[in-house]
Design a protein around this motif. Structure first.
Motif, short mmCIF file in Angstrom:
data_model
loop_
_atom_site.label_atom_id
_atom_site.label_comp_id
_atom_site.label_asym_id
_atom_site.label_seq_id
_atom_site.Cartn_x
_atom_site.Cartn_y
_atom_site.Cartn_z
N THR A 238 0.82 -1.22 0.00
CA THR A 238 0.00 0.00 0.00
C THR A 238 0.85 1.27 0.00
O THR A 238 0.34 2.34 -0.35
N MET A 239 2.12 1.18 0.45
CA MET A 239 2.97 2.38 0.52
C MET A 239 4.35 2.09 -0.09
O MET A 239 5.38 2.25 0.57
N PRO A 240 4.40 1.64 -1.37
CA PRO A 240 5.66 1.16 -1.96
C PRO A 240 6.75 2.22 -1.98
O PRO A 240 7.93 1.91 -1.84
N GLU A 241 6.35 3.50 -2.12
CA GLU A 241 7.36 4.57 -2.26
C GLU A 241 8.13 4.84 -0.96
O GLU A 241 9.16 5.52 -0.98
N TRP A 242 7.66 4.30 0.16
CA TRP A 242 8.28 4.62 1.45
C TRP A 242 9.35 3.60 1.88
O TRP A 242 10.03 3.81 2.87
#
Ligand SMILES: [Zn+2]
Ligand SMILES: [Zn+2]
Length: 255
Positions: A238-242
């Protein structure tokens, strides 16, 4: 600033302990069961404990620490910082002579081994060059997180919380954030439980994390034992960029 993770889990089992972070060698943020990993010598260096909220998994070691270190604390008390609502709960329900002796009056009120200092949420405490700010979050009982700044670097811990605005707004007020420990206690399948218990699950956190204007290293804490892989998989999806990573007992960070 050095941050050593003594415990960061939602529960206990072998080599898994509940929340406590040692900042440098004298400040604890929360005092869960992880404190038991310290040697006696390391425990004696603890001078300050900042409490996020009154739940047992975050305070379990405070009464035991006072008892263990009793002699060395006479005339040299550990200071426990909490917001007033939390301090009142500790006084009424823990240090009440039934659950545990009141170490804020032992050996005598004038030279007690534990001293409680209340802090107003939003305020900061300066301790030897480190600035510790208390930030209100959204938990089942009155709860706060902390932002610690030292030598121009900053670290923050969410405490236990579910969706909220204040944590993110308070962190955004400052120029920088280098490291963030944020909780995600439950997996998405338990979203209703997360809402009732006022914790994050990955889908709730995914809605809030983009509110942060900084790009610190982010580690996930308070994972439920046995659910770690599921929660982390959902976080990464859900938060791949982090590039989120799980926090582990024994992790050490130097800022
Ligand atoms: Zn809690
Ligand atoms: Zn907790």
């Amino acid at each position: 600033m050095k941050i050593r993770v003594l415990g960061c889990s939602g529960g206990i089992c072998q080599s898994v302990a509940t929340t406590s972070f040692l900042v440098d060698d004298d400040i604890l943020i929360d005092a869960g069961t992880g404190v038991g990993d310290l040697t006696l010598e390391e425990m004696r260096k603890i001078r300050h404990i900042f409490v996020t909220h009154s739940h047992l998994d975050h305070i379990a070691s405070i009464p035991l620490l006072a008892d263990t270190l009793f002699d060395s604390l006479i005339g040299n008390p550990i200071i426990v910082y909490a917001q007033k609502k939390t301090a009142d709960v500790l006084s009424k329900h823990v240090f009440n002579w039934s659950i545990w002796p009141d170490f804020t009056e032992l050996p005598h009120r004038t030279n007690a081994v534990l001293k409680c200092k209340t802090m107003k949420p939003g305020s900061s405490m300066e301790i030897d060059g480190r600035s510790i700010e208390m930030i209100t979050v959204n938990h089942a009982v009155p709860g706060v997180g902390y932002r610690v700044e030292s030598g121009g670097k900053a670290f923050a811990f969410s405490g236990d919380t579910t969706s909220n605005e204040n944590l993110w707004a308070s962190l955004n007020k400052h120029d920088r954030l280098d490291l963030l420990f944020i909780e995600s206690a439950f997996a998405n399948a338990d979203i209703e439980l997360a809402r009732i218990a006022f914790h994050y699950c990955p889908s709730l956190l995914a809605k809030d994390l983009p509110k942060l204007r900084h790009r610190p290293k982010v580690f996930i804490s308070h994972l439920k034992p046995g659910e770690e892989e599921t929660i982390m998989k959902e976080c990464r999806k859900t938060m791949p960029e982090w590039k989120l990573k799980p926090l582990h007992s024994g992790d050490v960070f130097k800022l």
